[in-house]
Write a protein that holds these residues in place. Structure first.
Motif, PDB file in Angstrom:
ATOM      1  N   THR A  12       0.910  -1.029   0.003  1.00  0.00           N
ATOM      2  CA  THR A  12      -0.058   0.097  -0.122  1.00  0.00           C
ATOM      3  C   THR A  12       1.043   1.297   0.179  1.00  0.00           C
ATOM      4  O   THR A  12       2.069   1.444   0.535  1.00  0.00           O
ATOM      5  CB  THR A  12      -1.050   0.210   1.250  1.00  0.00           C
ATOM      6  OG1 THR A  12       0.085  -0.230   2.405  1.00  0.00           O
ATOM      7  CG2 THR A  12      -2.073  -0.948   1.221  1.00  0.00           C
ATOM      8  N   TYR A  13       0.473   2.420  -0.605  1.00  0.00           N
ATOM      9  CA  TYR A  13       0.805   3.648  -0.691  1.00  0.00           C
ATOM     10  C   TYR A  13      -0.386   4.694  -0.823  1.00  0.00           C
ATOM     11  O   TYR A  13      -1.128   4.714  -1.922  1.00  0.00           O
ATOM     12  CB  TYR A  13       1.748   3.925  -1.523  1.00  0.00           C
ATOM     13  CG  TYR A  13       2.415   5.293  -1.380  1.00  0.00           C
ATOM     14  CD1 TYR A  13       3.154   5.619  -0.173  1.00  0.00           C
ATOM     15  CD2 TYR A  13       2.088   6.572  -2.351  1.00  0.00           C
ATOM     16  CE1 TYR A  13       3.660   7.009  -0.029  1.00  0.00           C
ATOM     17  CE2 TYR A  13       2.674   7.636  -1.828  1.00  0.00           C
ATOM     18  CZ  TYR A  13       3.573   7.981  -1.035  1.00  0.00           C
ATOM     19  OH  TYR A  13       3.957   9.113  -0.981  1.00  0.00           O
ATOM     20  N   ASN A  14      -0.869   5.340   0.361  1.00  0.00           N
ATOM     21  CA  ASN A  14      -2.008   6.314   0.177  1.00  0.00           C
ATOM     22  C   ASN A  14      -3.236   5.504  -0.148  1.00  0.00           C
ATOM     23  O   ASN A  14      -3.519   5.943  -1.109  1.00  0.00           O
ATOM     24  CB  ASN A  14      -1.558   7.297  -0.575  1.00  0.00           C
ATOM     25  CG  ASN A  14      -0.461   8.132   0.092  1.00  0.00           C
ATOM     26  OD1 ASN A  14      -0.059   8.156   1.199  1.00  0.00           O
ATOM     27  ND2 ASN A  14       0.067   9.175  -0.981  1.00  0.00           N
ATOM     28  N   GLU A  15      -3.502   4.637   0.393  1.00  0.00           N
ATOM     29  CA  GLU A  15      -4.623   3.839   0.162  1.00  0.00           C
ATOM     30  C   GLU A  15      -5.830   3.932   1.167  1.00  0.00           C
ATOM     31  O   GLU A  15      -6.852   2.951   1.747  1.00  0.00           O
ATOM     32  CB  GLU A  15      -4.496   2.251  -0.100  1.00  0.00           C
ATOM     33  CG  GLU A  15      -3.642   2.175  -1.304  1.00  0.00           C
ATOM     34  CD  GLU A  15      -4.286   2.179  -2.679  1.00  0.00           C
ATOM     35  OE1 GLU A  15      -5.630   2.381  -2.386  1.00  0.00           O
ATOM     36  OE2 GLU A  15      -3.738   2.138  -3.673  1.00  0.00           O
ATOM     37  N   GLU A  16      -6.014   4.901   1.917  1.00  0.00           N
ATOM     38  CA  GLU A  16      -7.132   5.033   3.157  1.00  0.00           C
ATOM     39  C   GLU A  16      -8.349   4.770   2.712  1.00  0.00           C
ATOM     40  O   GLU A  16      -9.218   4.440   3.404  1.00  0.00           O
ATOM     41  CB  GLU A  16      -6.742   6.467   3.793  1.00  0.00           C
ATOM     42  CG  GLU A  16      -7.418   7.578   2.892  1.00  0.00           C
ATOM     43  CD  GLU A  16      -7.018   8.977   3.756  1.00  0.00           C
ATOM     44  OE1 GLU A  16      -6.560   9.005   4.942  1.00  0.00           O
ATOM     45  OE2 GLU A  16      -7.629  10.088   3.022  1.00  0.00           O
ATOM     46  N   ASP A  44       3.183  -1.427   3.867  1.00  0.00           N
ATOM     47  CA  ASP A  44       2.918   0.433   3.683  1.00  0.00           C
ATOM     48  C   ASP A  44       4.330   0.933   3.553  1.00  0.00           C
ATOM     49  O   ASP A  44       5.059   0.637   4.319  1.00  0.00           O
ATOM     50  CB  ASP A  44       2.012   0.892   4.885  1.00  0.00           C
ATOM     51  CG  ASP A  44       1.511   2.128   4.491  1.00  0.00           C
ATOM     52  OD1 ASP A  44       0.885   2.265   3.386  1.00  0.00           O
ATOM     53  OD2 ASP A  44       1.994   2.971   5.142  1.00  0.00           O
ATOM     54  N   SER A  47       2.784   5.697   4.206  1.00  0.00           N
ATOM     55  CA  SER A  47       1.817   6.548   3.341  1.00  0.00           C
ATOM     56  C   SER A  47       1.718   7.712   4.157  1.00  0.00           C
ATOM     57  O   SER A  47       1.921   7.889   5.144  1.00  0.00           O
ATOM     58  CB  SER A  47       0.419   5.750   3.519  1.00  0.00           C
ATOM     59  OG  SER A  47       0.291   4.478   2.663  1.00  0.00           O
ATOM     60  N   ASP A  49      -1.306   9.589   4.164  1.00  0.00           N
ATOM     61  CA  ASP A  49      -2.679   9.519   4.537  1.00  0.00           C
ATOM     62  C   ASP A  49      -2.849   8.642   5.789  1.00  0.00           C
ATOM     63  O   ASP A  49      -1.870   8.290   6.457  1.00  0.00           O
ATOM     64  CB  ASP A  49      -3.527   9.304   3.496  1.00  0.00           C
ATOM     65  CG  ASP A  49      -3.448   7.764   2.941  1.00  0.00           C
ATOM     66  OD1 ASP A  49      -2.544   7.193   3.519  1.00  0.00           O
ATOM     67  OD2 ASP A  49      -4.229   7.360   2.028  1.00  0.00           O
ATOM     68  N   THR A  51      -3.650   5.537   5.980  1.00  0.00           N
ATOM     69  CA  THR A  51      -3.378   4.049   5.806  1.00  0.00           C
ATOM     70  C   THR A  51      -2.695   3.198   6.953  1.00  0.00           C
ATOM     71  O   THR A  51      -3.116   2.175   7.351  1.00  0.00           O
ATOM     72  CB  THR A  51      -2.670   3.772   4.408  1.00  0.00           C
ATOM     73  OG1 THR A  51      -3.366   4.451   3.204  1.00  0.00           O
ATOM     74  CG2 THR A  51      -2.520   2.314   4.213  1.00  0.00           C
TER      75      THR A  51
END
Length: 201
Positions: A12-16, A44, A47, A49, A51
């Motif tokens: 994940t990267y910035n998947e809130e 992760d 991120s 955000d 996440t």
């Protein structure tokens, strides 16, 4: 430690907006298919955000492991970090943005078991598959995959889909040369798996 029957690895990267729903959807899909021993490993890459907080909340449930990476970026290293901490014989690799349907995970696992495959790769070019993208990108993807299939002489129809189930011990025997930042990981994974004599579908 107890072996899980499957570990699902999600970089994940910035998947809130997606990651919480995705974890729930994967859990529901595997539970409905009577896969009792599973874990979801979210890797992760720092991120910006919410996440990291979201995956930490889910990690309290027991089925989810949160791996927080600092100062490292890239799809290849994220996947391999997830594979190293996985406790299962089989790992599933998928994206966090719902481009890979969680409902298809049991189908990948069933195909692996029924056919005795080492690696099963989901394809966007089957009747149930599809690509949601502008026509130009879709056309380029189809053309590229057709060319690769001709070149490699393989039954695999989707070389850049990014949605795979693979036996963990077999994956760890593959020698990767290119630390992929983006989707080129698929090409190297599948080509090296084929050259190593793994049974692919």
């Amino acid at each position: 430690t107890k072996k899980r029957s499957v570990s699902v690895i999600v970089p994940t990267y910035n998947e809130e907006g997606n990651v919480g729903r995705l974890i729930d959807a994967i859990s529901s899909s595997l539970s409905a298919a009577a896969v009792k021993d599973f874990e979801i490993i979210v890797v992760d890459d720092s991120s910006k955000d919410k996440t990291p907080e979201i995956i930490d909340v889910h990690a309290a449930s027991g089925h989810v492991a949160a791996v927080h990476r600092k100062g490292i970026r890239g799809i290849f290293s994220a996947i391999m970090d997830g594979v190293r901490v996985a406790r299962s014989d089989v790992v599933v690799i998928m994206d966090a943005d719902f481009s890979h349907p969680p409902s298809k995970i049991p189908e990948l696992l069933k195909r692996m078991d029924d056919g005795g495959f080492d690696l099963v790769s989901a394809s966007r070019f089957t009747k149930q598959g599809g690509i949601e993208a502008p026509f130009s990108r879709k056309f380029a993807t189809v053309l590229f995959n057709f060319a690769i299939r001709l070149l490699m002489g393989s039954r695999i129809t989707d070389w850049t889909g990014g949605f795979h189930a693979i036996r963990r011990d077999k994956l760890l025997t593959l020698s990767f040369k290119y630390p992929a930042k983006w989707g080129e990981f698929d090409l190297e994974l599948l080509s090296r798996a084929k050259k190593s004599g793994l049974k692919l579908s």
